[in-house]
Design a protein around this motif. Sequence first.
Motif, PDB file in Angstrom:
ATOM      1  N   ARG A  42      10.092  -3.593  38.866  1.00 27.49           N
ATOM      2  CA  ARG A  42       9.071  -4.508  39.384  1.00 27.49           C
ATOM      3  C   ARG A  42       8.619  -5.481  38.300  1.00 27.49           C
ATOM      4  NH1 ARG A  42       5.705  -3.821  43.852  1.00 27.49           N
ATOM      5  NH2 ARG A  42       6.458  -1.684  44.038  1.00 27.49           N
ATOM      6  N   HIS A  84      22.856  -4.682  37.669  1.00 28.51           N
ATOM      7  CA  HIS A  84      23.451  -4.787  39.000  1.00 28.51           C
ATOM      8  C   HIS A  84      24.743  -5.600  39.053  1.00 28.51           C
ATOM      9  CE1 HIS A  84      19.794  -2.985  40.555  1.00 28.51           C
ATOM     10  NE2 HIS A  84      19.088  -3.862  39.864  1.00 28.51           N
ATOM     11  N   PHE A 118      11.799 -12.812  47.272  1.00 26.00           N
ATOM     12  CA  PHE A 118      11.960 -11.354  47.233  1.00 26.00           C
ATOM     13  C   PHE A 118      10.571 -10.714  47.295  1.00 26.00           C
ATOM     14  CE2 PHE A 118      13.475  -7.293  46.454  1.00 26.00           C
ATOM     15  CZ  PHE A 118      12.895  -6.709  45.338  1.00 26.00           C
ATOM     16  N   ARG A 119      10.350  -9.951  48.364  1.00 23.32           N
ATOM     17  CA  ARG A 119       9.005  -9.414  48.586  1.00 23.32           C
ATOM     18  C   ARG A 119       8.841  -7.993  48.048  1.00 23.32           C
ATOM     19  NH1 ARG A 119      10.164 -12.024  53.426  1.00 23.32           N
ATOM     20  NH2 ARG A 119       8.865 -13.846  53.846  1.00 23.32           N
ATOM     21  N   GLU A 156      10.137  -5.305  49.396  1.00 29.69           N
ATOM     22  CA  GLU A 156      10.180  -4.290  50.457  1.00 29.69           C
ATOM     23  C   GLU A 156      11.370  -3.357  50.258  1.00 29.69           C
ATOM     24  OE1 GLU A 156       8.211  -7.309  53.762  1.00 29.69           O
ATOM     25  OE2 GLU A 156      10.367  -6.971  53.666  1.00 29.69           O
ATOM     26  N   SER A 157      12.422  -3.882  49.627  1.00 31.75           N
ATOM     27  CA  SER A 157      13.547  -3.044  49.231  1.00 31.75           C
ATOM     28  C   SER A 157      13.647  -3.132  47.720  1.00 31.75           C
ATOM     29  CB  SER A 157      14.832  -3.557  49.885  1.00 31.75           C
ATOM     30  OG  SER A 157      15.160  -4.838  49.378  1.00 31.75           O
ATOM     31  N   SER A 158      14.600  -2.414  47.154  1.00 36.47           N
ATOM     32  CA  SER A 158      14.801  -2.559  45.705  1.00 36.47           C
ATOM     33  C   SER A 158      15.463  -3.899  45.429  1.00 36.47           C
ATOM     34  CB  SER A 158      15.690  -1.421  45.188  1.00 36.47           C
ATOM     35  OG  SER A 158      17.013  -1.590  45.687  1.00 36.47           O
ATOM     36  N   THR A 194      19.206  -3.730  46.164  1.00 36.04           N
ATOM     37  CA  THR A 194      19.585  -3.850  47.563  1.00 36.04           C
ATOM     38  C   THR A 194      19.509  -5.314  48.006  1.00 36.04           C
ATOM     39  OG1 THR A 194      18.767  -1.638  48.053  1.00 36.04           O
ATOM     40  CG2 THR A 194      18.983  -3.145  49.912  1.00 36.04           C
ATOM     41  N   TRP A 195      18.458  -5.960  47.628  1.00 39.73           N
ATOM     42  CA  TRP A 195      18.273  -7.378  47.981  1.00 39.73           C
ATOM     43  C   TRP A 195      19.397  -8.223  47.380  1.00 39.73           C
ATOM     44  CZ3 TRP A 195      16.971 -11.768  44.943  1.00 39.73           C
ATOM     45  CH2 TRP A 195      16.508 -12.877  45.657  1.00 39.73           C
ATOM     46  N   TYR A 250      22.326  -7.224  46.391  1.00 42.60           N
ATOM     47  CA  TYR A 250      23.597  -6.848  46.994  1.00 42.60           C
ATOM     48  C   TYR A 250      23.808  -7.588  48.324  1.00 42.60           C
ATOM     49  CZ  TYR A 250      26.882  -3.874  49.520  1.00 42.60           C
ATOM     50  OH  TYR A 250      27.926  -3.408  50.273  1.00 42.60           O
ATOM     51  N   ARG A 251      22.773  -7.625  49.160  1.00 42.10           N
ATOM     52  CA  ARG A 251      22.898  -8.322  50.440  1.00 42.10           C
ATOM     53  C   ARG A 251      23.059  -9.819  50.244  1.00 42.10           C
ATOM     54  NH1 ARG A 251      22.145  -5.471  55.276  1.00 42.10           N
ATOM     55  NH2 ARG A 251      22.843  -7.446  56.112  1.00 42.10           N
ATOM     56  N   GLU A 263      25.954  -4.233  61.927  1.00 37.01           N
ATOM     57  CA  GLU A 263      25.611  -5.038  60.745  1.00 37.01           C
ATOM     58  C   GLU A 263      26.730  -6.030  60.433  1.00 37.01           C
ATOM     59  OE1 GLU A 263      25.055  -1.692  58.170  1.00 37.01           O
ATOM     60  OE2 GLU A 263      22.883  -2.008  58.071  1.00 37.01           O
TER      61      GLU A 263
END
Lengths: 186, 231
Positions: A4, A25, A61-62, A64-66, A69-70, A72-73, A142
């Motif tokens: 964070r 990452h 980026f809020r 809500e996920s790591s 993950t964000w 990666y998507r 998905e």
Amino acid sequence: MGERELVERARAGDRAAMGRLYEAHAGRVFTVVRRLAGEHALADDLCQEAWIRAFRKLHLFRGESSFGTWMYRLATNTALNGLRRRNRRPEVGGVAEPESRATPPDEAVINQRMLSKALDRLPPGYRRVLVLHDVEGFTHREIGEMLGVAEGTSKSQLHKARARMRELLAPSPGRNEVENEAKTEA
Amino acid sequence: MLDDAEENAAAARHLEECEECRREQALLRRMRMALSAMEELSPPAGAWGRIESALPAGSGAGGEGRSDRRATGSVNVGGKARGRIPGWAAETATPLRLAAAAVLFLAGTWVGVIVTGSSSGDPVAGGDAPPREPAAVTDTGDSEELHDVPAGSHLARLQALRSGGPTPWEAVRHPEQANEYLARLDALIRASREALEESPADPVVNDFLFEVVEERNALGEALHVASVEYR
């Protein structure tokens, strides 16, 4: 320093924080993009595009996920859109694949290399569905959303992709071409 | 595995009797296991350096500042990536260098991307989206591809706006055509935003809008026209 805090610093323009996020990452991102792209140079370019886009869009980026993950998507979407724009196919026998980090036994190396080569030889549409489903674990729903196709189409393409992979990998009296290439390079 | 329970049961009975199919199933299972266990790859050496050098000064604080737009964008000439617009294009403010950056930017992936002006005949404005149809697959042997843009989808309708008009090269070289091209990009931005009102989380349309805004603002700076926001 937690993720964070790294993200907050990166948002503020801290290049060192960006670098640490990248280090954490980069492997995962490059792996999925490389598998989708089917060739090394293109994957490198798409990854660069994805990371630049990520740091420019970091304010979106809020948390809500790591971040992973964000990222990666975002990288997956960037790669798919980039491939759609370029509409390119991999060059057979192109740039040499760099070694993976692990050093498994010979048979496993050949299997991994055969698998990688076979993936690279798949037609792009097949490769995307196979990578997204069998390698990355996305559901057909998905995949449908990501590729803009019906769920049934994703299933159908996956079936054909697996059959094509099977042809590329299957042993035959004259040996399959992918295995021959792997043994020649070994 | 098959979807239907009855089909699964019939398949299981067949496998009990057919050795060839059992071998085939075993091979497919091994293949799937191997695919799910593929090793993670390492990015090429120096990748972070290239990324960092392409980040504009002060990036990460919002991403929509003027310096960001000038410094980023794909440069893709002749289908081969040439990397990002160099930093000098972002750092300097001379019209000539901005125009050069705009030419490089526009000559890439958006060659031939034309936007028709918004009109009552705009296929995107108004109306409900038709139901999604299954994508068509063209069977051309080794080049079998998936037409993954369903008819009636937002992306299909946005792409339908590409027709006629000046090319990016013509737009930069001829001011009168540049204004037309700019107007067409503005219309495409409006259409994309309308599409996003229906499907705000659509990643394809989001990226489509993002890229069009990038292109529009790059051209706008060369023409000293005010920029537009992504949203």
